[in-house]
Design a protein around this motif. Sequence first.
Motif, PDB file in Angstrom:
ATOM      1  N   THR A 188     -15.616 103.374  96.172  1.00 50.48           N
ATOM      2  CA  THR A 188     -16.658 103.666  97.163  1.00 50.48           C
ATOM      3  C   THR A 188     -17.872 102.744  97.020  1.00 50.48           C
ATOM      4  O   THR A 188     -18.321 102.132  98.014  1.00 50.48           O
ATOM      5  CB  THR A 188     -17.084 105.137  97.071  1.00 50.48           C
ATOM      6  OG1 THR A 188     -15.931 105.960  97.274  1.00 50.48           O
ATOM      7  CG2 THR A 188     -18.136 105.466  98.116  1.00 50.48           C
ATOM      8  N   PRO A 189     -18.446 102.583  95.787  1.00 48.22           N
ATOM      9  CA  PRO A 189     -19.582 101.652  95.661  1.00 48.22           C
ATOM     10  C   PRO A 189     -19.211 100.222  96.021  1.00 48.22           C
ATOM     11  O   PRO A 189     -20.025  99.506  96.629  1.00 48.22           O
ATOM     12  CB  PRO A 189     -19.970 101.771  94.191  1.00 48.22           C
ATOM     13  CG  PRO A 189     -19.472 103.111  93.767  1.00 48.22           C
ATOM     14  CD  PRO A 189     -18.217 103.316  94.531  1.00 48.22           C
ATOM     15  N   LEU A 190     -17.986  99.793  95.653  1.00 47.35           N
ATOM     16  CA  LEU A 190     -17.582  98.421  95.971  1.00 47.35           C
ATOM     17  C   LEU A 190     -17.456  98.231  97.482  1.00 47.35           C
ATOM     18  O   LEU A 190     -17.828  97.177  98.023  1.00 47.35           O
ATOM     19  CB  LEU A 190     -16.254  98.097  95.268  1.00 47.35           C
ATOM     20  CG  LEU A 190     -16.342  97.851  93.750  1.00 47.35           C
ATOM     21  CD1 LEU A 190     -14.953  97.707  93.160  1.00 47.35           C
ATOM     22  CD2 LEU A 190     -17.171  96.604  93.461  1.00 47.35           C
ATOM     23  N   MET A 191     -16.907  99.234  98.161  1.00 43.87           N
ATOM     24  CA  MET A 191     -16.792  99.121  99.615  1.00 43.87           C
ATOM     25  C   MET A 191     -18.171  99.105 100.261  1.00 43.87           C
ATOM     26  O   MET A 191     -18.417  98.329 101.211  1.00 43.87           O
ATOM     27  CB  MET A 191     -15.961 100.290 100.157  1.00 43.87           C
ATOM     28  CG  MET A 191     -14.488 100.237  99.774  1.00 43.87           C
ATOM     29  SD  MET A 191     -13.551 101.638 100.422  1.00 43.87           S
ATOM     30  CE  MET A 191     -13.687 101.343 102.163  1.00 43.87           C
ATOM     31  N   LEU A 192     -19.082  99.932  99.748  1.00 38.04           N
ATOM     32  CA  LEU A 192     -20.461  99.912 100.280  1.00 38.04           C
ATOM     33  C   LEU A 192     -21.115  98.566 100.015  1.00 38.04           C
ATOM     34  O   LEU A 192     -21.807  98.019 100.879  1.00 38.04           O
ATOM     35  CB  LEU A 192     -21.273 101.043  99.634  1.00 38.04           C
ATOM     36  CG  LEU A 192     -20.887 102.468 100.045  1.00 38.04           C
ATOM     37  CD1 LEU A 192     -21.677 103.488  99.220  1.00 38.04           C
ATOM     38  CD2 LEU A 192     -21.153 102.671 101.535  1.00 38.04           C
ATOM     39  N   LEU A 193     -20.871  98.033  98.811  1.00 37.93           N
ATOM     40  CA  LEU A 193     -21.447  96.735  98.478  1.00 37.93           C
ATOM     41  C   LEU A 193     -20.912  95.653  99.398  1.00 37.93           C
ATOM     42  O   LEU A 193     -21.664  94.787  99.890  1.00 37.93           O
ATOM     43  CB  LEU A 193     -21.144  96.403  97.017  1.00 37.93           C
ATOM     44  CG  LEU A 193     -21.603  95.024  96.522  1.00 37.93           C
ATOM     45  CD1 LEU A 193     -23.126  94.876  96.662  1.00 37.93           C
ATOM     46  CD2 LEU A 193     -21.177  94.799  95.076  1.00 37.93           C
ATOM     47  N   GLU A 194     -19.611  95.691  99.678  1.00 34.79           N
ATOM     48  CA  GLU A 194     -19.007  94.685 100.554  1.00 34.79           C
ATOM     49  C   GLU A 194     -19.604  94.787 101.961  1.00 34.79           C
ATOM     50  O   GLU A 194     -19.923  93.766 102.598  1.00 34.79           O
ATOM     51  CB  GLU A 194     -17.492  94.872 100.592  1.00 34.79           C
ATOM     52  CG  GLU A 194     -16.789  93.801 101.431  1.00 34.79           C
ATOM     53  CD  GLU A 194     -15.293  94.000 101.470  1.00 34.79           C
ATOM     54  OE1 GLU A 194     -14.588  93.046 101.848  1.00 34.79           O
ATOM     55  OE2 GLU A 194     -14.821  95.113 101.133  1.00 34.79           O
ATOM     56  N   ASN A 195     -19.758  96.011 102.435  1.00 39.07           N
ATOM     57  CA  ASN A 195     -20.324  96.202 103.779  1.00 39.07           C
ATOM     58  C   ASN A 195     -21.772  95.710 103.838  1.00 39.07           C
ATOM     59  O   ASN A 195     -22.205  95.089 104.830  1.00 39.07           O
ATOM     60  CB  ASN A 195     -20.257  97.670 104.177  1.00 39.07           C
ATOM     61  CG  ASN A 195     -18.836  98.126 104.450  1.00 39.07           C
ATOM     62  OD1 ASN A 195     -17.998  97.304 104.838  1.00 39.07           O
ATOM     63  ND2 ASN A 195     -18.561  99.410 104.266  1.00 39.07           N
ATOM     64  N   ARG A 196     -22.551  95.973 102.789  1.00 36.84           N
ATOM     65  CA  ARG A 196     -23.943  95.525 102.769  1.00 36.84           C
ATOM     66  C   ARG A 196     -24.033  94.003 102.708  1.00 36.84           C
ATOM     67  O   ARG A 196     -24.925  93.384 103.318  1.00 36.84           O
ATOM     68  CB  ARG A 196     -24.675  96.144 101.592  1.00 36.84           C
ATOM     69  CG  ARG A 196     -24.925  97.647 101.769  1.00 36.84           C
ATOM     70  CD  ARG A 196     -25.577  98.264 100.545  1.00 36.84           C
ATOM     71  NE  ARG A 196     -25.806  99.697 100.758  1.00 36.84           N
ATOM     72  CZ  ARG A 196     -26.304 100.522  99.841  1.00 36.84           C
ATOM     73  NH1 ARG A 196     -26.617 100.020  98.637  1.00 36.84           N
ATOM     74  NH2 ARG A 196     -26.476 101.793 100.111  1.00 36.84           N
ATOM     75  N   LEU A 197     -23.105  93.403 101.962  1.00 37.33           N
ATOM     76  CA  LEU A 197     -23.099  91.935 101.895  1.00 37.33           C
ATOM     77  C   LEU A 197     -22.790  91.345 103.270  1.00 37.33           C
ATOM     78  O   LEU A 197     -23.403  90.347 103.683  1.00 37.33           O
ATOM     79  CB  LEU A 197     -22.074  91.464 100.861  1.00 37.33           C
ATOM     80  CG  LEU A 197     -22.449  91.708  99.392  1.00 37.33           C
ATOM     81  CD1 LEU A 197     -21.270  91.380  98.474  1.00 37.33           C
ATOM     82  CD2 LEU A 197     -23.654  90.841  99.006  1.00 37.33           C
ATOM     83  N   ARG A 198     -21.853  91.946 103.981  1.00 36.68           N
ATOM     84  CA  ARG A 198     -21.512  91.431 105.316  1.00 36.68           C
ATOM     85  C   ARG A 198     -22.686  91.653 106.279  1.00 36.68           C
ATOM     86  O   ARG A 198     -22.973  90.796 107.123  1.00 36.68           O
ATOM     87  CB  ARG A 198     -20.255  92.120 105.833  1.00 36.68           C
ATOM     88  CG  ARG A 198     -19.007  91.798 105.033  1.00 36.68           C
ATOM     89  CD  ARG A 198     -17.751  92.368 105.680  1.00 36.68           C
ATOM     90  NE  ARG A 198     -16.594  92.161 104.851  1.00 36.68           N
ATOM     91  CZ  ARG A 198     -15.913  91.015 104.767  1.00 36.68           C
ATOM     92  NH1 ARG A 198     -16.323  89.958 105.495  1.00 36.68           N
ATOM     93  NH2 ARG A 198     -14.868  90.899 103.988  1.00 36.68           N
ATOM     94  N   THR A 199     -23.353  92.777 106.134  1.00 39.30           N
ATOM     95  CA  THR A 199     -24.523  93.029 106.980  1.00 39.30           C
ATOM     96  C   THR A 199     -25.636  92.030 106.683  1.00 39.30           C
ATOM     97  O   THR A 199     -26.292  91.499 107.596  1.00 39.30           O
ATOM     98  CB  THR A 199     -25.039  94.456 106.739  1.00 39.30           C
ATOM     99  OG1 THR A 199     -23.999  95.391 107.033  1.00 39.30           O
ATOM    100  CG2 THR A 199     -26.251  94.746 107.625  1.00 39.30           C
ATOM    101  N   ALA A 200     -25.809  91.722 105.399  1.00 39.25           N
ATOM    102  CA  ALA A 200     -26.838  90.748 105.009  1.00 39.25           C
ATOM    103  C   ALA A 200     -26.500  89.373 105.556  1.00 39.25           C
ATOM    104  O   ALA A 200     -27.398  88.611 105.960  1.00 39.25           O
ATOM    105  CB  ALA A 200     -26.968  90.716 103.484  1.00 39.25           C
ATOM    106  N   MET A 201     -25.203  89.024 105.557  1.00 42.57           N
ATOM    107  CA  MET A 201     -24.792  87.718 106.071  1.00 42.57           C
ATOM    108  C   MET A 201     -25.140  87.593 107.551  1.00 42.57           C
ATOM    109  O   MET A 201     -25.467  86.492 108.040  1.00 42.57           O
ATOM    110  CB  MET A 201     -23.285  87.529 105.867  1.00 42.57           C
ATOM    111  CG  MET A 201     -22.888  87.327 104.405  1.00 42.57           C
ATOM    112  SD  MET A 201     -21.090  87.236 104.216  1.00 42.57           S
ATOM    113  CE  MET A 201     -20.713  85.800 105.200  1.00 42.57           C
ATOM    114  N   GLU A 202     -25.090  88.706 108.275  1.00 41.84           N
ATOM    115  CA  GLU A 202     -25.397  88.652 109.705  1.00 41.84           C
ATOM    116  C   GLU A 202     -26.898  88.445 109.951  1.00 41.84           C
ATOM    117  O   GLU A 202     -27.291  87.948 111.007  1.00 41.84           O
ATOM    118  CB  GLU A 202     -24.930  89.948 110.373  1.00 41.84           C
ATOM    119  CG  GLU A 202     -23.428  90.133 110.358  1.00 41.84           C
ATOM    120  CD  GLU A 202     -23.025  91.484 110.912  1.00 41.84           C
ATOM    121  OE1 GLU A 202     -23.939  92.278 111.251  1.00 41.84           O
ATOM    122  OE2 GLU A 202     -21.792  91.750 111.005  1.00 41.84           O
TER     123      GLU A 202
END
Length: 459
Positions: free
Chosen positions: A247-261
């Motif tokens: 769960t934390p890794l998936m949240l981290l991945e989603n936040r990284l993709r959001t930051a990239m945008e």
Amino acid sequence: MNRLHIYHSLALGVALKVAAATAVVGALLFGAIYQGLAHQGRSALLGAIDTDIAGLVDVYAGQGREGLILRLKERLDVAPTISETPYYRLTDSRQQVLVANLPALPAINPGTSPTFSMRLTDPPVAVQLRATRLRDGLILAVGRSEERLDASLTQLQLMFGGALLVMVSAAFVIGGYASLSLRRRISAINTLFENLIGLSPVAVNGLLNGDEVSYLETNIRDAAARIERLLNAQRDISDHVAHEMRTPLMLLENRLRTAMEKVGNPEVLVSLQAATDQTHSLLQLLDALLDIASAEAQRGDLKGLGDISLSEVSRSICELYAASAEEAGLKLICEIEDDVTMRADAMQISRLLVNLLDNAFKYGASGEFIRLKVSSGPVIEIEDDGPGVAKADRTRIFERYGRGGADHSRRGHGLGLALTRAIAARYGLGVRLEDGASGGARFIVAPEVTALNATGKTS
């Protein structure tokens, strides 16, 4: 193992059982021999009596009544040996005793020349007798004592008793000695259990009332219970880790993709992309390890599973990979036999096929074709005409993180074939690697009794 009392020892128990069996068999055998010899001895005694009667009948026929009486008195006057005492009784038609060293006879019918026995009191001895009727109403009874026969049988009993004692003693010693080797091996296994899992509660509480095998059974039960507890704990930890990390890794991945945008700086974007890729790779690694652990824990457990159509599952996978093969410039050949079924989980079998096809696409891309063949058995074959796998690497590639050759530049964690083997093993299947017909690699999944491992030995 010194905690086991000597009276509960396996060696003593085996020795006693062997000795008891020898005693029973020996007693039955000696009893049969004894009875046979006793019967033979009494038959010989009666033969001597019949011979004596025949001689006396001849005397009576030639010399008459007075001659018979005289001959009987002569025989009784001769001092016999103790073991061959003859006994006679001659009475007339009025039951008057003419010659006798026997007491009155029981009621008999001398006309049938009966054979009977009687025990005298003075001296105390058993006598075998036969009585016959002569002319003029004379009744002649002739007997022989059984003293010699009894002495011979008594001597035979002593010999048999001594021989049986020797046999039972020898059986006890041999049985005990033979069981010592087994006892030592079982004791070594029990000691190994004690070293691995500690003393059994039975041993700690001083309740060892069985032999080494009973103690081994207790140790195995304790070990199985501990293993079950460890597996349950491992599953609990795995589930907890999966929940807490995924769960934390998936949240981290989603936040990284959001930051990239939201970031426009190219250098920052590169760093964020690398972090995203690494996070995604870590998630894939975690999923693969959990899948392998789950498959290994379920090995042989087919409860709750039904029959699936391996033919249909394979055709679906072929349709899924058709476009990828065309893009890679490869020809995907699917040779799938109809109505091939097996008892399994369709998702796991799909994962097995996908892993093998991914491996073929990754390492056989330099070739021209990839072939998927499914036949009854079930047997699954996936072949390519790429560079193949060196024999030195055919064991390592099925291990976790194992790859063929020294090329580690390809993406992946080296867990695909390890997961494939774990899934196959759950359903009693083995995986082997052979050279393909065109020099590439051919992976074969087949029932474990016919499958060979990567070293070419029966698995």
